[in-house]
Write an enzyme that holds these catalytic residues in place. Sequence first.
Site, PDB file in Angstrom:
ATOM      1  NE  ARG A 105      -8.396   0.302   4.918  1.00 23.94           N
ATOM      2  CZ  ARG A 105      -7.840   1.505   5.035  1.00 23.94           C
ATOM      3  NH1 ARG A 105      -8.034   2.230   6.114  1.00 23.94           N
ATOM      4  NH2 ARG A 105      -7.077   1.987   4.076  1.00 23.94           N
ATOM      5  CB  SER A 117      -7.722  -3.978   2.199  1.00 26.55           C
ATOM      6  OG  SER A 117      -7.666  -2.706   2.798  1.00 26.55           O
ATOM      7  CD1 TRP A 129       7.566   6.612  -2.117  1.00 25.98           C
ATOM      8  CD2 TRP A 129       7.184   7.078  -4.282  1.00 25.98           C
ATOM      9  NE1 TRP A 129       8.780   6.748  -2.744  1.00 25.98           N
ATOM     10  CE2 TRP A 129       8.576   7.039  -4.067  1.00 25.98           C
ATOM     11  CE3 TRP A 129       6.704   7.356  -5.565  1.00 25.98           C
ATOM     12  CZ2 TRP A 129       9.503   7.251  -5.094  1.00 25.98           C
ATOM     13  CZ3 TRP A 129       7.626   7.586  -6.580  1.00 25.98           C
ATOM     14  CH2 TRP A 129       9.004   7.523  -6.335  1.00 25.98           C
ATOM     15  CG  ASN A 146      -7.200  -2.229  -6.456  1.00 30.06           C
ATOM     16  OD1 ASN A 146      -6.271  -3.002  -6.225  1.00 30.06           O
ATOM     17  ND2 ASN A 146      -7.567  -1.300  -5.571  1.00 30.06           N
ATOM     18  N   GLY A 193       0.327   5.480  -4.371  1.00 30.51           N
ATOM     19  CA  GLY A 193      -0.264   6.778  -4.738  1.00 30.51           C
ATOM     20  C   GLY A 193       0.260   7.895  -3.838  1.00 30.51           C
ATOM     21  CG  ASP A 233      -2.054   0.972   1.132  1.00 29.50           C
ATOM     22  OD1 ASP A 233      -2.283   1.504   0.031  1.00 29.50           O
ATOM     23  OD2 ASP A 233      -2.713   1.211   2.154  1.00 29.50           O
TER      24      ASP A 233
HETATM   25  C1  FPP Z   1      -1.513   0.211  -3.591  1.00 29.36           C
HETATM   26  O1  FPP Z   1      -1.136   1.549  -3.553  1.00 29.36           O
HETATM   27  C2  FPP Z   1      -0.958  -0.456  -4.774  1.00 29.36           C
HETATM   28  C3  FPP Z   1      -1.669  -1.025  -5.790  1.00 29.36           C
HETATM   29  C4  FPP Z   1      -3.142  -1.081  -5.839  1.00 29.36           C
HETATM   30  C5  FPP Z   1      -0.994  -1.585  -6.980  1.00 29.36           C
HETATM   31  C6  FPP Z   1       0.098  -2.555  -6.663  1.00 29.36           C
HETATM   32  C7  FPP Z   1       0.876  -2.772  -7.891  1.00 29.36           C
HETATM   33  C8  FPP Z   1       2.217  -2.777  -7.948  1.00 29.36           C
HETATM   34  C9  FPP Z   1       3.089  -2.612  -6.779  1.00 29.36           C
HETATM   35  C10 FPP Z   1       2.885  -2.927  -9.261  1.00 29.36           C
HETATM   36  C11 FPP Z   1       2.845  -4.306  -9.841  1.00 29.36           C
HETATM   37  C12 FPP Z   1       3.479  -5.334  -8.974  1.00 29.36           C
HETATM   38  C13 FPP Z   1       3.722  -6.606  -9.329  1.00 29.36           C
HETATM   39  C14 FPP Z   1       4.226  -7.564  -8.324  1.00 29.36           C
HETATM   40  C15 FPP Z   1       3.542  -7.111 -10.694  1.00 29.36           C
HETATM   41  P1  FPP Z   1      -2.257   2.655  -3.708  1.00 29.36           P
HETATM   42  O2  FPP Z   1      -2.324   3.077  -5.128  1.00 29.36           O
HETATM   43  O3  FPP Z   1      -3.550   2.146  -3.122  1.00 29.36           O
HETATM   44  O4  FPP Z   1      -1.663   3.809  -2.828  1.00 29.36           O
HETATM   45  P2  FPP Z   1      -2.453   4.938  -2.044  1.00 29.36           P
HETATM   46  O5  FPP Z   1      -3.312   4.243  -1.006  1.00 29.36           O
HETATM   47  O6  FPP Z   1      -1.355   5.749  -1.433  1.00 29.36           O
HETATM   48  O7  FPP Z   1      -3.259   5.690  -3.058  1.00 29.36           O
END
Ligand code: FPP
Length: 237
Positions: A185, A187, A19, A62, A17, A14
């Site tokens: 969480r 989730s 970051w 998602n 976004g 998590d």
């Molecule tokens: C959560 O951060 C991340 C995701 C929903 C996407 C995860 C995908 C990757 C790390 C790239 C692909 C990986 C592999 C292993 C192929 P968020 O976007 O929910 O962050 P935020 O809560 O800060 O908005």
Amino acid sequence: MNGKTPGHLGIIMDGNGRWAKARGLARTQGHLEGLKAAKRIVKAASDRGVSYLTLYTFSTENWKRAADEVGFIMGLVRQYLRAELDFYRENSIRIRHAGDIGGLPPEIREDIARAMEDTRDFTGMQVILALNYGGRDEIIRAVNRALNGAGGPDAGFTEARLRSFLDNPDVPDPDLIIRTAGEFRTSNFLLWEGAYAEYHISEKFWPDFAEADLDQALASYGRRDRRFGGIPSPGAP
Ligand code: FPP
């Protein structure tokens, strides 16, 4: 204190976004760095003797995100599945999938099938990509499979029977689940399998999660006394 390395580690990656936002970058940039972090941690977990690593890569929820972002993440997944075969071979890593495969675009289904086939005989760590995965969805799909399967609707359920219809029934339950970005969480991640998982929350955003953070989580896990609803083991605090 169990002093052990978790056999099965799950990670809720998590904070991609946030970051990116903290740096004034597009969310997609956060996912790109998130993929680099995933590669780093796959290698580190394999080196530390983890047997199964489940990465929560894309949830059934998602799809609510903007189409651009969804497309970008799917592109990263394809890149990961296609470009890493040498790495899987060198490290004997087997790729598997959890989630509703039928709900994924055909080209991703093909990439997943190919990566699973190419790595099926590798005997090192198994990386399970939870992609189009939701814990509730997995249980519903399992129940429907059971109702349509041998024994039919009259067979009744035990924990063992329901479990046998989950996505990867041979994979042991997760021992430790790490969640980054400071959220407390589940989730919808591994709801059935994670009933007795230990949790470790890291404040780091996923793209910043490093080997040292993994080591901290593993050390914390090693100090836990796991009781599974029983009584403390002798010598536990
Ligand atoms: C959560 O951060 C991340 C995701 C929903 C996407 C995860 C995908 C990757 C790390 C790239 C692909 C990986 C592999 C292993 C192929 P968020 O976007 O929910 O962050 P935020 O809560 O800060 O908005």
